[in-house]
Structures are given as structure tokens and as C-alpha cells.
Write a protein that holds these residues in place. Structure first.
Motif: not given
Ligand code: GDP
Length: 201
Positions: A78-86
Motif C-alpha cells: 500500500l502507498p506510504g502515508y504521512g508525507f510532509a510535502r503531500v
């Protein structure tokens, strides 16, 4: 050596429920904050160097990747979550897509959630555990990069996590893991065997 996962190969990537393989087999999905060590764990479990790509550009891969272990048996990235830049909107989209997958995918028998052993159980991790509880999906947590701590500090982190899970009413199991050293590899492979009802060679 545990050879069942050695022949795992990339099957397909999906950006919608429709794009997924037929929903008739058994699959275990892997999820975690970006950089938690998910690709490294998948590669180590499958004894392959670059099955799942490590250190991708944050936020670029919003698709669910299916890896075939054997006939009708899949590991799902599953795609990673929690990107600051997203931006927040994308985070919401992630939650909605993953929520639909967790709710509707009959083949899904369990979720492996990866958390950096030095920063476990963030609020986003908890949101994921809540989605799994709502969908009645069993969860097993890998505390990753255990090599970054001493053995006693790793075990203390695991004990503390189990205490927190219990206090918050989560029924997830958990273990320490290191992709670098192979710590905890057999334990997670044995769990995958049980969940996938797969025979090791
Ligand atoms: P992903 O974004 O969750 O797929 O994470 P990656 O597998 O790409 O790993 C993120 C970073 O953590 C990379 O720099 C890896 O080399 C590092 N890493 C992953 N697993 C381990 C581990 O077990 N030990 C150590 N020391 N570093 C790790």
C-alpha cells in the motif's frame, strides 16, 4: 532457508478497486508511514534486492502494488502515508482509497503495519489501526529498524507498544524487525504462511 517467498514477482499496480486482480485469493497487505522501511521489509522477506523499490520520491507512488507469491496468493504494497510535502487533500484521498480497499477486498486476510521502532504509533498509524478495526482486519505490527537500538532497548520498545495497544483497545500483535540484520524474519514469514495458508517449500 524459508524459500516460499523467493519466487515472488510483481504482478500489477492498481489505482482503483477495479484495477485489482480478481478478488478470489488470499492476500496480506503492508502499510506504514513513508520511510518506515516497508520496501526494505518486503525485499528482505522475499529474499530479493529490488522487488519493492526503496526510497521513492515521497508521494509519487499512490498505487497499490500486487506481488504474486503463488497461485492466488499475494503480498500487497500500500502507498506510504504521512508525507510532509503531500497536501492535505491527497492525504484524504489516500485514506478514502485505502479505506475502500480495507472495507471491500474479500481476499485481504491481514495487514502488516510497519512503524519505525524509534517513533511508533503516531496519530496517522492510529487512524490506520482504526480503519482496520472497523473493517475487522487482523493487524500485525513490525517495529522496524530494530538494529538502531540495543537488544534490550528494542524489547523495551516492544513492551511499551504492546502496553499502549492494550490501553487503546487495539488487538494487534507486534514484533521487532530489522531488514538490515534479518531480525524477526522467520517470525513474520511464519505469520504470513498462516495468513496465506501457504506451504513453505
Ligand atoms: P519505505 O518508504 O517505507 O518503503 O522505506 P524504505 O524501505 O525505502 O526505507 C527507508 C530508509 O530506511 C532507507 O534509507 C532504508 O535504507 C532505511 N532502512 C530500512 N530498513 C532498515 C533497517 O532494518 N535498518 C536500518 N538501519 N535502516 C533501514
Amino acid at each position: 532457508m524459508h524459500s516460499l517467498y523467493q519466487n515472488t514477482r510483481f504482478l500489477t499496480g492498481a489505482t482503483s478497486l477495479k484495477g485489482m486482480p480478481e478478488d478470489t485469493g488470499r492476500e496480506v497487505a503492508f502499510a506504514g508511514r513513508s520511510n518506515a522501511g516497508k520496501s526494505s521489509a518486503l525485499n528482505r522477506i522475499c529474499h530479493q534486492k529490488s522487488l519493492a523499490r526503496t526510497s521513492k520520491t515521497p508521494g509519487r507512488t499512490q498505487q497499490i502494488n500486487f506481488f504474486q507469491v503463488a497461485d492466488g496468493r499475494y503480498l500487497v504494497d500500500l502507498p506510504g502515508y504521512g508525507f510532509a510535502r503531500v497536501p492535505g487533500g491527497l492525504q484524504r484521498e489516500w485514506g478514502a482509497f485505502i479505506g475502500r480497499y480495507l472495507q471491500h477486498r474479500r481476499s485481504l486476510v491481514g495487514l502488516i503495519v510497519l512503524m519505525d521502532i524509534r517513533r511508533p504509533l503516531t496519530s496517522l498509524d492510529e487512524q490506520l489501526l482504526d480503519l482496520c478495526a472497523q473493517a475487522c482486519i487482523p493487524v500485525h505490527i513490525l517495529l522496524t529498524k530494530a538494529d538502531k537500538l540495543s537488544r534490550s532497548a528494542s524489547l523495551a520498545a516492544l513492551r511499551e507498544l504492546k502496553k499502549q495497544l492494550q490501553a487503546r483497545g487495539y488487538s494487534a500483535s507486534a514484533q521487532c524487525f530489522s531488514a538490515t540484520r534479518g531480525t524477526g524474519l522467520e517470525e513474520v514469514q511464519e505469520l504470513l504462511d498462516r495468513w496465506l495458508e501457504a506451504e513453505s517449500a
